[in-house]
Write a protein that holds these residues in place. Structure first.
Motif, short mmCIF file in Angstrom:
data_model
loop_
_atom_site.label_atom_id
_atom_site.label_comp_id
_atom_site.label_asym_id
_atom_site.label_seq_id
_atom_site.Cartn_x
_atom_site.Cartn_y
_atom_site.Cartn_z
N LEU A 84 0.84 -1.19 0.00
CA LEU A 84 0.00 0.00 0.00
C LEU A 84 0.87 1.25 0.00
CD1 LEU A 84 -2.73 -0.83 2.68
CD2 LEU A 84 -2.91 -1.02 0.20
N THR A 85 0.42 2.27 -0.69
CA THR A 85 1.06 3.57 -0.60
C THR A 85 0.51 4.28 0.63
OG1 THR A 85 -0.69 4.61 -1.89
CG2 THR A 85 1.23 3.77 -3.13
N ASP A 86 1.04 5.43 0.96
CA ASP A 86 0.48 6.22 2.06
C ASP A 86 -0.99 6.55 1.78
OD1 ASP A 86 2.90 6.16 3.41
OD2 ASP A 86 3.52 8.17 2.74
N PHE A 87 -1.29 6.87 0.52
CA PHE A 87 -2.66 7.15 0.12
C PHE A 87 -3.52 5.90 0.28
CE2 PHE A 87 -5.63 7.85 -3.67
CZ PHE A 87 -6.51 8.64 -2.95
N GLY A 88 -3.00 4.74 -0.12
CA GLY A 88 -3.73 3.48 0.03
C GLY A 88 -3.99 3.15 1.49
N GLU A 89 -3.06 3.51 2.37
CA GLU A 89 -3.24 3.23 3.80
C GLU A 89 -4.41 4.02 4.39
OE1 GLU A 89 0.55 3.79 5.72
OE2 GLU A 89 1.35 1.93 4.86
N THR A 90 -4.83 5.10 3.75
CA THR A 90 -6.00 5.84 4.24
C THR A 90 -7.28 5.01 4.11
OG1 THR A 90 -6.47 6.97 2.12
CG2 THR A 90 -4.95 8.07 3.67
N LEU A 91 -7.23 3.96 3.29
CA LEU A 91 -8.40 3.09 3.11
C LEU A 91 -8.48 1.97 4.15
CD1 LEU A 91 -8.36 2.69 -0.76
CD2 LEU A 91 -10.19 3.73 0.59
N ILE A 92 -7.45 1.78 4.96
CA ILE A 92 -7.45 0.67 5.92
C ILE A 92 -8.69 0.66 6.80
CG2 ILE A 92 -6.26 -0.28 7.95
CD1 ILE A 92 -3.61 0.26 6.49
N PRO A 93 -9.12 1.78 7.41
CA PRO A 93 -10.34 1.71 8.23
C PRO A 93 -11.58 1.29 7.44
CG PRO A 93 -9.17 3.79 8.61
CD PRO A 93 -8.51 3.11 7.45
N ILE A 94 -11.66 1.72 6.20
CA ILE A 94 -12.81 1.36 5.36
C ILE A 94 -12.77 -0.13 5.02
CG2 ILE A 94 -13.87 1.71 3.08
CD1 ILE A 94 -12.70 4.62 3.29
N ILE A 95 -11.61 -0.61 4.60
CA ILE A 95 -11.47 -2.02 4.24
C ILE A 95 -11.72 -2.90 5.47
CG2 ILE A 95 -9.91 -3.79 3.31
CD1 ILE A 95 -10.72 -1.63 1.26
N GLN A 96 -11.21 -2.48 6.62
CA GLN A 96 -11.42 -3.24 7.85
C GLN A 96 -12.89 -3.28 8.23
OE1 GLN A 96 -8.83 -5.05 9.54
NE2 GLN A 96 -10.77 -5.98 10.14
N SER A 97 -13.59 -2.17 8.06
CA SER A 97 -15.04 -2.14 8.33
C SER A 97 -15.80 -3.06 7.39
CB SER A 97 -15.59 -0.71 8.18
OG SER A 97 -15.09 0.11 9.20
N ILE A 98 -15.41 -3.09 6.13
CA ILE A 98 -16.05 -3.99 5.16
C ILE A 98 -15.81 -5.45 5.57
CG2 ILE A 98 -15.92 -4.84 2.77
CD1 ILE A 98 -15.39 -1.88 1.96
N ALA A 99 -14.57 -5.76 5.97
CA ALA A 99 -14.24 -7.11 6.41
C ALA A 99 -15.01 -7.49 7.67
CB ALA A 99 -12.74 -7.24 6.64
N ASP A 100 -15.08 -6.57 8.63
CA ASP A 100 -15.81 -6.83 9.87
C ASP A 100 -17.29 -7.09 9.60
OD1 ASP A 100 -13.43 -6.46 11.24
OD2 ASP A 100 -13.94 -4.43 11.94
N TRP A 101 -17.87 -6.31 8.68
CA TRP A 101 -19.28 -6.51 8.35
C TRP A 101 -19.47 -7.88 7.69
CZ3 TRP A 101 -22.33 -7.13 3.95
CH2 TRP A 101 -23.72 -6.96 4.16
N GLY A 102 -18.54 -8.27 6.84
CA GLY A 102 -18.62 -9.60 6.20
C GLY A 102 -18.57 -10.71 7.23
N ASP A 103 -17.68 -10.57 8.24
CA ASP A 103 -17.62 -11.56 9.32
C ASP A 103 -18.93 -11.60 10.09
OD1 ASP A 103 -15.02 -12.39 8.82
OD2 ASP A 103 -14.12 -10.99 10.25
#
Length: 111
Positions: A84-103
């Motif tokens: 991930l780039t620094d810009f890509g790392e700004t998506l971590i909370p969003i991606i984690q929320s998507i993963a948590d919702w899937g779980d």
């Protein structure tokens, strides 16, 4: 209208989904959240994706500035790593929320 990388989006949610939407982009970002991976390592984490699709999605994510591709050419065989780039790392909370919702859905609404 919002603009990003030459594309126009009617709202902020549309922009976000335009950048990370689709079947594989979010999966790729999810796997790169914690560590840098080589192409074959990514491929193994997503056994149903075709090589062509994975390559195209990696290229799109790189063009959008979310991931970086590092090529090592000092000695054969050629080694390529993605992270991930620094810009890509700004998506971590969003991606984690998507993963948590899937779980949550998998646990609460099993069939």
């Amino acid at each position: 209208m919002l603009k990003f990388k030459g594309n126009e989006y009617p709202c902020c949610a549309s922009l976000t989904m335009g950048v990370i939407g689709g079947k594989w982009k979010t999966v790729i970002l999810f796997h790169l959240m914690e560590k840098t991976l080589r192409y074959n390592q990514l491929r193994k984490t997503m056994p149903t994706v075709t090589e062509r699709t994975l390559s195209l999605q990696l290229k799109a994510l790189e063009e959008d500035g979310l991931i970086k591709r590092k090529v090592y050419t000092s000695k054969p065989p050629l080694k390529v790593e993605y992270s991930l780039t620094d810009f890509g790392e700004t998506l971590i909370p969003i991606i984690q929320s998507i993963a948590d919702w899937g779980d949550y859905v998998a646990e609460k609404f099993q069939e």
